[in-house]
Design a protein around this motif. Structure first.
Motif, short mmCIF file in Angstrom:
data_model
loop_
_atom_site.label_atom_id
_atom_site.label_comp_id
_atom_site.label_asym_id
_atom_site.label_seq_id
_atom_site.Cartn_x
_atom_site.Cartn_y
_atom_site.Cartn_z
N TRP A 1 22.83 -16.36 -64.69
CA TRP A 1 24.27 -16.59 -64.77
C TRP A 1 24.66 -17.02 -66.17
O TRP A 1 23.87 -17.58 -66.91
CB TRP A 1 24.68 -17.68 -63.77
N LEU B 1 32.24 -17.85 -64.19
CA LEU B 1 30.81 -17.64 -64.03
C LEU B 1 30.56 -16.17 -63.75
O LEU B 1 31.14 -15.59 -62.84
CB LEU B 1 30.31 -18.50 -62.85
N CYS B 2 29.70 -15.55 -64.56
CA CYS B 2 29.39 -14.13 -64.40
C CYS B 2 27.88 -13.94 -64.30
O CYS B 2 27.10 -14.63 -64.97
CB CYS B 2 29.91 -13.32 -65.59
N THR B 3 27.47 -13.00 -63.47
CA THR B 3 26.05 -12.72 -63.32
C THR B 3 25.54 -11.90 -64.49
O THR B 3 26.26 -11.09 -65.07
CB THR B 3 25.77 -11.97 -62.00
N ALA C 1 33.03 -19.84 -60.12
CA ALA C 1 32.87 -18.55 -59.46
C ALA C 1 34.24 -18.13 -58.93
O ALA C 1 34.73 -18.67 -57.94
CB ALA C 1 31.85 -18.63 -58.33
N CYS D 1 29.60 -12.42 -51.47
CA CYS D 1 28.82 -13.64 -51.34
C CYS D 1 29.56 -14.61 -50.43
O CYS D 1 30.77 -14.51 -50.26
CB CYS D 1 28.62 -14.32 -52.71
#
Length: 234
Positions: free
Chosen positions: A12, A27-29, A219, A227
């Motif tokens: 992340w 928040l980015c993967t 997120a 999710c």
């Protein structure tokens, strides 16, 4: 309580949006996640049980008292906090209930609402950090990570700001540890609660409280989510 949404931060990255005024940082993967993965976990900076659950769940670990089990032991001073064990009681005393207990005792016979108690706990953690007396053991977060969250203060209607100002004035009156507290500052924190807090639920998705999870709050919402947030005890 722990919001699960693993990886201990691996996979992340916190990204600052080009449209920072409206979207802020998120928040980015950085890698694909197979279905069924625990993509990250977070712990609350502060949390509180709702009124219905405050007599049924331990105020430390949020574990429910099982039917037939001994009743939760209640704090002898404030008559509010309840614990499932001496261990939980000692941990919470070291994590701030020592100071919180004095505030709650001074407020008797009044009881703060859950949202007011959550605010008192937030201000208390901030004050303890400023005194360099205490780093919460239950969470890696500091007030700096909380302060980086958006409040959207200017987006709230005037009537709502006035309501929060009344609650903020009452909190300022009782939070005598920091006489420099400003009502508008407390109101801005209430605004931050409104768009960043999580409802904490049990295994059957019934709300039992609320908490501020600084990492999970990054997120962003999705209209087509892939999710789900689940909660476990600390």
């Amino acid at each position: 309580t722990t919001a699960q949404g693993g990886g201990g931060g691996v996979g992340w990255a916190v990204v600052h949006s080009g449209d920072y005024r409206t979207k802020g940082h998120l928040l980015c993967t950085t890698q694909p996640w197979p279905a069924g993965s625990t993509v990250f976990t977070d712990t609350p900076y502060v949390s509180v049980l709702n009124e219905e659950s405050s007599s049924k769940f331990c105020h430390g670990c949020f574990k429910v008292r099982a039917d037939g089990a001994p009743s939760l032991s209640r704090c002898g001073r404030c008559k509010y906090a309840r614990y499932c064990s001496k261990s939980c009681q000692l941990t919470e005393w070291q994590n701030g209930h020592k100071e919180e207990c004095s505030i709650l005792t001074a407020m008797l016979p009044r009881r703060p609402t859950p949202s007011m108690l959550l605010m008192l706990r937030l201000l208390l953690r901030r004050w303890l950090e400023q005194q360099q007396q205490h780093t919460p053991k239950h969470t890696p977060h500091t007030f700096q990570s909380v302060q980086s969250l958006f409040t959207h203060y200017d987006d709230y209607p005037k009537e709502r700001i006035e309501q929060m100002s009344q609650m903020a004035a009452l909190i300022k009156q009782h939070f005598t540890l920091d006489p420099t507290l400003d009502v508008r500052f407390i109101v801005s924190l209430y605004c931050m609660f409104g768009c960043n807090n999580f409802t904490i639920s049990d295994g059957e998705l019934r709300g039992i409280g609320m908490g501020l999870y600084p990492l999970a709050a990054l997120a962003n919402h999705s209209c087509s989510p892939n999710c789900a947030v689940v909660f476990d005890t600390i």
